[in-house]
Design a protein around this motif. Structure first.
Motif, PDB file in Angstrom:
ATOM      1  N   UNK A  91       0.848  -1.133  -0.011  1.00  0.00           N
ATOM      2  CA  UNK A  91      -0.044   0.086   0.019  1.00  0.00           C
ATOM      3  C   UNK A  91       0.883   1.303   0.035  1.00  0.00           C
ATOM      4  N   UNK A  92       0.864   2.187  -1.034  1.00  0.00           N
ATOM      5  CA  UNK A  92       1.660   3.150  -1.165  1.00  0.00           C
ATOM      6  C   UNK A  92       0.737   4.548  -1.092  1.00  0.00           C
ATOM      7  N   UNK A  93       1.332   5.276  -0.451  1.00  0.00           N
ATOM      8  CA  UNK A  93       0.561   6.844  -0.252  1.00  0.00           C
ATOM      9  C   UNK A  93       1.454   7.893  -0.283  1.00  0.00           C
ATOM     10  N   UNK A  94       1.341   9.131  -0.720  1.00  0.00           N
ATOM     11  CA  UNK A  94       2.172  10.179  -0.564  1.00  0.00           C
ATOM     12  C   UNK A  94       2.255  10.562   0.826  1.00  0.00           C
ATOM     13  N   UNK A  95       3.193  10.984   1.363  1.00  0.00           N
ATOM     14  CA  UNK A  95       3.605  11.092   2.831  1.00  0.00           C
ATOM     15  C   UNK A  95       2.676  11.939   3.363  1.00  0.00           C
ATOM     16  N   UNK A  96       2.099  13.009   2.773  1.00  0.00           N
ATOM     17  CA  UNK A  96       1.306  14.180   3.588  1.00  0.00           C
ATOM     18  C   UNK A  96      -0.155  13.415   3.584  1.00  0.00           C
ATOM     19  N   UNK A  97      -0.519  12.645   2.649  1.00  0.00           N
ATOM     20  CA  UNK A  97      -1.801  11.618   2.783  1.00  0.00           C
ATOM     21  C   UNK A  97      -1.551  10.809   4.143  1.00  0.00           C
ATOM     22  N   UNK A  98      -0.435   9.995   4.120  1.00  0.00           N
ATOM     23  CA  UNK A  98      -0.332   9.181   5.041  1.00  0.00           C
ATOM     24  C   UNK A  98      -0.524   9.716   6.510  1.00  0.00           C
ATOM     25  N   UNK A  99       0.099  10.898   6.488  1.00  0.00           N
ATOM     26  CA  UNK A  99       0.369  11.645   7.765  1.00  0.00           C
ATOM     27  C   UNK A  99      -1.125  12.137   8.170  1.00  0.00           C
ATOM     28  N   UNK A 100      -2.004  12.590   7.284  1.00  0.00           N
ATOM     29  CA  UNK A 100      -3.271  12.907   7.357  1.00  0.00           C
ATOM     30  C   UNK A 100      -4.240  11.641   7.900  1.00  0.00           C
ATOM     31  N   UNK A 101      -3.926  10.454   7.110  1.00  0.00           N
ATOM     32  CA  UNK A 101      -4.779   9.308   7.446  1.00  0.00           C
ATOM     33  C   UNK A 101      -4.170   8.539   8.619  1.00  0.00           C
ATOM     34  N   UNK A 102      -3.038   8.594   8.861  1.00  0.00           N
ATOM     35  CA  UNK A 102      -2.426   7.680   9.983  1.00  0.00           C
ATOM     36  C   UNK A 102      -1.494   8.541  10.935  1.00  0.00           C
ATOM     37  N   UNK A 103      -1.782   9.538  11.638  1.00  0.00           N
ATOM     38  CA  UNK A 103      -0.846  10.389  12.162  1.00  0.00           C
ATOM     39  C   UNK A 103       0.242   9.894  12.972  1.00  0.00           C
ATOM     40  N   UNK A 104      -0.007   8.735  13.484  1.00  0.00           N
ATOM     41  CA  UNK A 104       1.119   8.112  14.481  1.00  0.00           C
ATOM     42  C   UNK A 104       1.781   7.102  13.442  1.00  0.00           C
ATOM     43  N   UNK A 105       1.942   7.182  12.043  1.00  0.00           N
ATOM     44  CA  UNK A 105       2.712   6.343  11.236  1.00  0.00           C
ATOM     45  C   UNK A 105       4.178   6.646  11.570  1.00  0.00           C
ATOM     46  N   UNK A 106       4.751   5.370  11.943  1.00  0.00           N
ATOM     47  CA  UNK A 106       6.138   5.413  12.207  1.00  0.00           C
ATOM     48  C   UNK A 106       6.914   4.135  11.228  1.00  0.00           C
ATOM     49  N   UNK A 107       7.819   4.581  10.476  1.00  0.00           N
ATOM     50  CA  UNK A 107       8.381   3.531   9.749  1.00  0.00           C
ATOM     51  C   UNK A 107       9.140   2.573  10.615  1.00  0.00           C
ATOM     52  N   UNK A 108       9.259   1.434  10.020  1.00  0.00           N
ATOM     53  CA  UNK A 108      10.144   0.434  10.682  1.00  0.00           C
ATOM     54  C   UNK A 108       9.451  -1.003  10.450  1.00  0.00           C
ATOM     55  N   UNK A 109       9.861  -2.064  10.957  1.00  0.00           N
ATOM     56  CA  UNK A 109       9.181  -3.385  10.890  1.00  0.00           C
ATOM     57  C   UNK A 109       8.437  -3.867  12.191  1.00  0.00           C
ATOM     58  N   UNK A 110       7.406  -4.131  12.029  1.00  0.00           N
ATOM     59  CA  UNK A 110       6.605  -4.772  13.202  1.00  0.00           C
ATOM     60  C   UNK A 110       5.837  -6.241  12.821  1.00  0.00           C
TER      61      UNK A 110
END
Length: 126
Positions: free
Chosen positions: A86-105
């Motif tokens: 799933x790919x999104x422009x970074x500004x859209x990701x920040x609006x859609x998921x404000x707590x988005x944090x890159x990494x591996x979970x």
């Protein structure tokens, strides 16, 4: 159909795709993504370094990359790999998921099995 409902709930700028690699060994290589990416593996495994942390990415994990940030990938085995991305422009990701944090979970085995079953059902319906 469940997949259609899921697609409607994604932001308009979202791109849902399936990534394939036929399998090859490779040393650490730097990668760049212009968009935020959430990758859910279906088969195979590789290694990722994101923001200085290294982890195995396999069907029991989810890799998340920030748009505009470099990360590294290595493949210690020649196993074929496939993933849903799933790919999104970074500004859209920040609006859609404000707590988005890159990494591996790590996800649960149940989540990995459900992901595979949903992809199989989608493929069978096509």
């Amino acid at each position: 159909m469940q997949t259609a409902n899921m697609r409607r709930s994604l932001p308009p700028a979202a791109q849902l795709s399936e990534w394939h690699c036929s399998g090859r060994k490779s040393p650490w290589q730097e990668e760049h993504s212009t968009h935020a990416t959430i990758e859910l593996p279906l088969t195979g495994m590789d290694l990722r370094e994101i923001r200085g942390w290294r982890a195995v990415v396999d069907i029991g994990a989810v890799a998340m990359h920030a748009g505009g940030e470099a990360y590294a990938v290595a493949s210690p085995s020649a196993q074929p790999r496939r993933a849903t991305c799933l790919s999104l422009p970074m500004d859209v990701m920040e609006d859609w998921a404000p707590d988005f944090s890159p990494g591996v979970v790590h996800s649960s085995a149940r989540t990995a099995c459900l992901h595979r079953a949903l992809r199989r059902a989608q493929r069978d319906a096509e």
